[in-house]
Design an enzyme around this catalytic site. Structure first.
Site, PDB file in Angstrom:
ATOM      1  N   SER A 193       0.879  -1.025   0.065  1.00  0.00           N
ATOM      2  CA  SER A 193      -0.058  -0.006  -0.207  1.00  0.00           C
ATOM      3  C   SER A 193       0.858   1.159   0.048  1.00  0.00           C
ATOM      4  CB  SER A 193      -0.887   0.120   1.346  1.00  0.00           C
ATOM      5  OG  SER A 193      -1.573   1.239   1.411  1.00  0.00           O
TER       6      SER A 193
ATOM      7  N   TYR B 156      -2.785   0.090  10.592  1.00  0.00           N
ATOM      8  CA  TYR B 156      -2.514  -0.474   9.241  1.00  0.00           C
ATOM      9  C   TYR B 156      -1.288  -0.300   8.802  1.00  0.00           C
ATOM     10  CZ  TYR B 156      -3.589  -0.730   4.111  1.00  0.00           C
ATOM     11  OH  TYR B 156      -3.725  -1.196   2.824  1.00  0.00           O
TER      12      TYR B 156
END
Length: 403
Positions: free
Chosen positions: A278, A291
């Site tokens: 990501s 995250y």
């Protein structure tokens, strides 16, 4: 009045006065005179622009004194002048010719092959040709995983989807077969957090459609919120799914790709492993305390495996997609704090099929880091160099969002 010998010699030889002999016996005949005893013969004139031997070099003082007297400078007996006056245009032509010769590429009879620092040490270790024959994708029932499966099926590859929900796997299979009736699609229901189940599911996928030469770790989860608002179980769950789930797929895939023998009919040795990271794994953002660390850890795993797996012809890749329009993003947007929503809103969201195509292009080109979009590219390449400025910008956006 009768002319003397010197006068007759001067009329016979029209050369300049400095070439006339002062001997009372009269001047020498016109043309080059034979070398005197004990001296060497004159050397031929050198080519314009070539090097000047040290034996032919003259001092600047002697040349200047000679030019001041109206001549070309003093010359040593029996030797050519080391320097002579040339027009400026001729010197420019010589300089251009020398520069063109120096920069001209020299042909090689045997071109030297380009080799990377991490290139395979043996020709048999080269990765298999692209597109792959069989791809195994965790998290392939929806989102980016399903978009990757659709792109690979369109390229003629067989795919095996691995996910927890059997009903969503069946729906994904119907989507693929509706677009490509001849598609070869395998389904394996498992939990990526269980290493034993993942190893067994990977072996089953190879029994169904042959050796897997492209493994994609795409299963993941995301939660947003402030640190004090998230329970410790959320941090553990995200690390288990995002990091250990990818590791559980990479271990059997790497072992299978290393252990194959093409001579035994087990398929070509080597393959490719793609980790779906990501853009949040390139820079910590407020609201992603649970995250972002999982994607940072995933990139560290990919960097470690990159060097370790290269001698066996296994290529390691990690993609850094931005916000992507998936069901997971829709659920996560309601949890984002104002700071994260303001920062993420400056980049926008991508479609899953565009993200999948960008990832596959990067894998086909052999890229390790595959940033998707200009924002991810800037975070990967430019942000480390101007990190103080980026921190100031993030602080301003966060302060403005808090009001």
């Amino acid at each position: 009045m009768r002319d003397g010998p010197a006068t007759r010699g001067a009329e016979a030889c029209p050369g300049p006065p400095r070439h006339r002999s002062r001997s009372p016996c009269g001047p020498p005949p016109c043309g080059p005179s034979p070398p005197a005893a004990g001296t060497s013969a004159p050397r031929p004139p050198r080519r314009a622009g070539g090097p000047v031997p040290s034996s032919q070099r003259a001092s600047r003082g002697s040349l200047a004194r000679g030019r001041a007297r109206g001549g070309e400078g003093r010359r040593r007996p029996g030797r050519q002048a080391a320097w002579r006056w040339r027009p400026r245009a001729e010197w420019c032509s010589i300089a251009r010719t020398s520069a063109a010769f120096a920069t001209r590429p020299q042909p090689r009879s045997h071109p030297r092959p380009r080799r990377s620092v991490i290139a395979p040490s043996r020709p048999s270790s080269a990765p298999p040709p692209w597109p792959p024959r069989h791809a195994a994708i965790t998290g392939g029932s929806s989102g980016i995983g399903l978009a990757l499966a659709r792109a690979l099926v369109a390229r003629g590859a067989a795919v095996t989807l691995l996910a927890r929900d059997a009903s969503r796997l069946a729906d994904a299979s119907e989507v693929l077969r509706a677009e490509h009736p001849e598609a070869r699609v395998g389904l394996v229901a498992l939990d990526v957090a269980d290493p034993v189940a993942v190893a067994a599911g990977f072996a089953r996928a190879e029994r169904l459609a042959g050796p897997v030469d492209f493994a994609v770790a795409c299963a993941g989860a995301a939660r947003a919120g402030r640190v004090e608002d998230l329970s410790p179980a959320v941090f553990e769950t995200l690390m288990t799914v995002n990091y250990f789930g990818a590791l559980n797929l990479a271990r059997p895939a790497l072992a299978a790709m290393r252990g194959r023998s093409e001579a035994d009919g087990e398929g070509p040795r080597g393959g490719r492993i793609l980790f779906v990271g990501s853009a949040a794994g390139l820079m910590g953002l407020p609201g992603y305390a649970a995250y972002a660390p999982t994607k940072f850890a995933l990139r560290g795993l990919a960097e470690a495996l990159r060097i370790e797996a290269a001698p066996e012809g296994v290529g390691i890749h990690i993609a850094h997609p931005p916000d992507t329009e998936t069901p997971q993003l829709v659920a996560e947007r309601h949890e984002r704090p104002p700071e994260l929503a303001a920062i993420a809103g400056t980049a926008g969201a991508w479609r899953a099929d565009k993200v999948a195509e960008a990832m596959l292009r990067g894998v086909a080109r052999g890229r390790f880091d595959i940033p998707v979009g200009a924002t991810a590219w800037a975070m990967l390449r430019l942000a480390p160099a101007v990190r103080p400025l980026v921190d100031v910008w993030l602080a301003r956006v966060a302060a403005k969002a808090r009001g």
